[in-house]
Motif scaffolding. Structure first.
Motif: not given
Length: 342
Positions: A22, A103, A147, A149, A194-195, A248-249, A261, A291
């Motif tokens: 990260r 996470s 993941a 957020s 994945r993200s 991935h991100s 992305t 990341s």
């Protein structure tokens, strides 16, 4: 086009020595935090790109976040959640999970740290309370956390089995765990999550999969049915064969609400989700984009170029963190052309 240093960004000095899990900017300064499989948490000044501090952990780290410029968190394979004081360089164990912690997200509103683990649990910790008594909430999940957020009001958790769980942060923080679960969805993407990133305006979230797709989802049920969509990205034709890479991100730009992305193909794409357009694409980084994080003003993008073992054990470039100057034209949504008169 040649991938010049200015195009990809400038590398930080003394990057992590093993896979970077990260990179994340402070939202009050230009400090940059990086967690890594080298068992260390790294703090950088993004402007000078020089290291500010490094904190040792007992196991590889899978995630990190800021509470403030003075307090940071990290967690990883040993299940320990650690809190570090930047000024005193001291670290303490905030809490533990039975398995790896994938996470960590600091919830600024209630002042709590949310952690999601492979032990199929979500926990909220209050750093103001003594360890052993500081777990505010513990929620059982239907799978391992992959993941997580948060927006201002909602926390979104993506787990194995393609589950997506949406929680009301206020209720979760108030210890009302059962009532806090607003929605339990199945990912609209066929393959493993994945993200994940909540929209800047808090109306929904973007979900990336291992199979080079992103789903744009909305919290409101009416919005979700009318406006949700998915699109393909991070694919490349190699030798006449379409090769697909993981997303991935996902990182949102605070000013415009556009988003980037980063994929296993080493490329970053910037998208206007509202108008369903790709605005910009970088040249290829030396390794997977593991990341990314926009700075608080959106004028810098931190990029972890780090092989993510998509193709198993093989020789790969050294891990690096680039700080890239973001041009306004790359992230500003383009005005919609008016529809032609009938």
């Amino acid at each position: 086009m040649a991938a010049s240093a200015a195009y990809l960004g400038e590398p930080v000095e003394a990057p992590p020595a093993d896979g970077i899990s990260r990179v994340i900017f402070s939202q009050t300064s230009d400090l940059l935090l990086a967690s890594s499989w080298d068992k260390s948490l790294h703090l950088y000044d993004a402007v000078t790109r020089l290291p500010r501090a490094s904190y040792a952990h007992q196991a590889p780290l899978l995630d990190c976040c800021f509470e403030s410029d003075n307090i940071v968190y990290a967690a990883g394979l040993d299940g320990q959640v650690k809190r570090y004081d930047v000024q005193t360089a001291s670290g303490s164990v905030l809490g533990t999970h039975a398995k790896a912690v994938q996470s960590v997200v600091f919830l600024q509103g209630p002042g709590l740290l949310a952690t999601g683990s492979w032990d199929q649990s979500l926990r909220l910790w209050d750093p103001r309370v003594a360890p052993g008594h500081n777990c505010v909430a513990s929620v059982s999940l239907p799978g391992k956390v992959y993941a997580m957020s948060a927006g201002r009001e909602r926390l979104v958790v993506g787990t194995s089995g393609r589950h997506v769980l949406i929680y009301d942060i206020r209720r979760l923080a108030g210890g009302q765990a059962p009532e806090a679960l607003e929605q339990h969805r199945e990912s609209s993407l066929k393959f493993q999550t994945r993200s994940l990133a909540v929209y800047t305006d808090g109306r929904g979230y973007a979900l990336g999969s291992v199979e080079g797709r992103v789903a744009m989802e909305f919290f409101d049920a009416a919005d979700a049915q009318a406006n949700k969509y998915a699109f393909k990205c991070h694919r490349r034709n190699e030798g006449g064969k379409d090769t697909v890479y993981p997303v991935h991100s996902i990182a949102f730009h605070s000013g415009y609400g556009t988003f980037a992305t980063g994929g296993g193909d080493g490329v970053i794409c910037i998208w206007d989700g509202e108008n369903k357009k790709r605005l910009f694409q970088t040249a290829r980084y030396p390794a997977s984009v593991a990341s990314m994080s926009f700075s608080r003003t959106g004028e810098m993008l931190a990029v972890a170029a780090s092989y993510a073992y998509e193709q198993g054990e093989r020789d790969h470039p050294q891990d690096a963190i680039y700080v890239r100057a973001v041009q306004d034209v790359e992230v500003r949504p383009k005005a919609r052309k008016p529809a032609p008169a009938p």
